[in-house]
Design a protein around this motif. Structure first.
Motif, mmCIF file in Angstrom:
data_model
loop_
_atom_site.group_PDB
_atom_site.id
_atom_site.type_symbol
_atom_site.label_atom_id
_atom_site.label_comp_id
_atom_site.label_asym_id
_atom_site.label_seq_id
_atom_site.Cartn_x
_atom_site.Cartn_y
_atom_site.Cartn_z
ATOM 1 N N GLU A 1 41.182 103.205 -31.670
ATOM 2 C CA GLU A 1 40.918 102.240 -32.731
ATOM 3 C C GLU A 1 40.932 100.819 -32.173
ATOM 4 O OE1 GLU A 1 40.187 99.865 -35.568
ATOM 5 O OE2 GLU A 1 40.007 102.009 -36.013
ATOM 6 N N TYR B 1 41.169 98.004 -33.702
ATOM 7 C CA TYR B 1 42.154 97.121 -34.332
ATOM 8 C C TYR B 1 43.340 97.941 -34.829
ATOM 9 C CZ TYR B 1 38.408 93.662 -34.099
ATOM 10 O OH TYR B 1 37.417 92.817 -33.664
ATOM 11 N N ASN B 2 43.662 97.824 -36.109
ATOM 12 C CA ASN B 2 44.763 98.568 -36.691
ATOM 13 C C ASN B 2 44.235 99.727 -37.543
ATOM 14 O OD1 ASN B 2 44.367 95.745 -38.221
ATOM 15 N ND2 ASN B 2 44.558 97.383 -39.722
ATOM 16 N N HIS C 1 41.381 99.522 -40.590
ATOM 17 C CA HIS C 1 41.135 98.082 -40.462
ATOM 18 C C HIS C 1 40.150 97.570 -41.509
ATOM 19 C CE1 HIS C 1 40.687 94.201 -38.533
ATOM 20 N NE2 HIS C 1 39.382 94.376 -38.427
ATOM 21 N N TYR D 1 41.988 96.862 -44.560
ATOM 22 C CA TYR D 1 42.791 95.661 -44.344
ATOM 23 C C TYR D 1 41.966 94.389 -44.569
ATOM 24 C CZ TYR D 1 45.159 91.933 -41.839
ATOM 25 O OH TYR D 1 45.719 90.725 -41.499
ATOM 26 N N ARG E 1 48.780 104.741 -43.988
ATOM 27 C CA ARG E 1 49.844 104.691 -42.971
ATOM 28 C C ARG E 1 50.741 105.917 -43.083
ATOM 29 N NH1 ARG E 1 50.582 99.216 -44.668
ATOM 30 N NH2 ARG E 1 52.531 99.816 -45.682
ATOM 31 N N CYS F 1 45.895 102.136 -31.009
ATOM 32 C CA CYS F 1 45.432 100.948 -31.719
ATOM 33 C C CYS F 1 45.177 99.797 -30.745
ATOM 34 C CB CYS F 1 46.462 100.529 -32.765
ATOM 35 S SG CYS F 1 46.553 101.655 -34.170
ATOM 36 N N TYR F 2 44.332 98.882 -31.162
ATOM 37 C CA TYR F 2 43.974 97.696 -30.375
ATOM 38 C C TYR F 2 43.437 98.080 -28.991
ATOM 39 C CZ TYR F 2 46.368 95.450 -34.183
ATOM 40 O OH TYR F 2 46.743 95.046 -35.445
#
Length: 330
Positions: free
Chosen positions: A31, A33-34, A37, A40, A79, A91-92
């Motif tokens: 992923e 980002y988070n 995302h 978000y 989550r 992530c990231y």
């Protein structure tokens, strides 16, 4: 070597990870980002069009006080689902290329936030990237200035300001309704001849009432042709006349488009129909054997064609196909 690498940890990517994991497959999710995302990036106080039941994945109930959940409830729900299934999510970390090897396996190359280049081997790859990273650019003078944004988060920064909203979708209407609550002067500029028929039915009558009362100005059959420091230029699509409108900020809520770089790097063919990737709708497998499409990336330029409630089922089709291939080979 992973059985499956999934690119994208949105609801459809998470659903695919769960379904593959249920089939006994080893799964890693990459992923950029988070987790979720795209959700978000939704406006802070946004309420979904769908009911909570239609947003559920992995047979985990999505319990909310209202029929239609809000953004913060969805973030908490996804989550919790990811944690419940103990999904392995990097992530990231951005996937930058997908290469199919001569033996039919794949190498997925990634880059971390610190700039480290990594690579993973997998028998199958599922591409489930979203589209919120790539807004549809208008290509008009002034669009690149800091008074313009393609994302609306919340109304507070625009208190007492003159705000032009470009677009006529639900996102434009929701933003306008929030902005007038903080005292912003709102003008919607929309190419359509009238209010879109797709506006949320529980919002539409309130929105129309605000227009009738003059709380929201709406310029239909119009487009913004230039954005200047203190005003915008608006052209009528009916007679070509232009007017100037005093302006502090512009929200260009013109939609988004999926990223095609990874599809291109892997050799996935695109159809002429709305620039969709070629895939088998019964298995979600692309023209590249072992590479699958899941979620909104399957919709091409028409990002409204695939929603969470439809895209969440892609993972089950993919997991079943992978399992059937393995059983045949055994």
């Amino acid at each position: 070597m992973e059985d499956v690498i999934i690119i994208g940890a949105g609801p459809c990517g998470l659903s695919a990870a769960i379904e593959c994991q249920r089939q006994g497959l080893s799964v890693r999710v990459i992923e950029k980002y988070n987790v979720v995302h795209s959700i978000y990036l939704y406006p802070t106080h946004m309420q979904f069009f769908s009911t909570s039941e239609l947003l559920e994945i992995g047979d985990i109930p999505f319990v909310t006080p209202a029929d239609k959940p809000f953004r913060h409830e969805a973030l908490a729900y996804y989550r919790r689902v990811a944690s419940h299934y103990n999904l392995r999510i990097n992530c990231y970390e951005e996937a930058v290329s997908i290469d199919r090897q001569q033996d039919g396996t794949f190498i997925v190359r990634t880059r971390t936030r610190s700039g480290e280049d990594l690579e993973y081997a997998a028998e199958h790859v599922i591409l489930s990237s979203g589209y919120f990273d790539h807004p549809n650019i208008l290509g008009i003078p002034g669009e690149e200035t800091d008074k313009v944004t393609h994302y609306f988060r919340e109304a507070h920064p625009y208190t007492g300001m003159k705000v032009a909203i470009i677009g006529g979708s639900n996102s434009a209407v929701d933003a306008a309704m929030e902005l007038i609550r903080v005292g912003a002067e709102v003008t919607i500029v929309y190419r359509g001849e009238g209010i879109s028929s797709h506006i949320k039915p529980w919002v539409r009558p309130i929105f129309e009432a605000m227009i009738e009362k003059g709380r929201i100005q709406m310029r239909t059959s119009s487009r913004v042709t230039s954005i200047l420091p203190d005003r915008v230029i608006i052209e009528s699509l009916q007679d070509g006349t232009t007017t100037e409108l005093a302006n502090d900020f512009v929200l260009a809520l013109t939609g988004f488009r999926p990223d095609r770089k990874l599809l291109a790097s892997a050799g996935v063919e695109m159809s002429e129909d709305m620039d969709k990737p070629v895939f088998n709708p019964e298995t979600m497998e692309s023209n590249i054997r072992g590479l699958y499409i899941a979620g909104v990336v399957a919709s091409g330029r028409n990002a409204n064609e695939v929603f969470i409630e439809t895209g969440r089922g892609h993972g089950k089709l993919i997991a079943s196909h992978i399992t059937s291939i393995r059983n045949t080979e055994d």
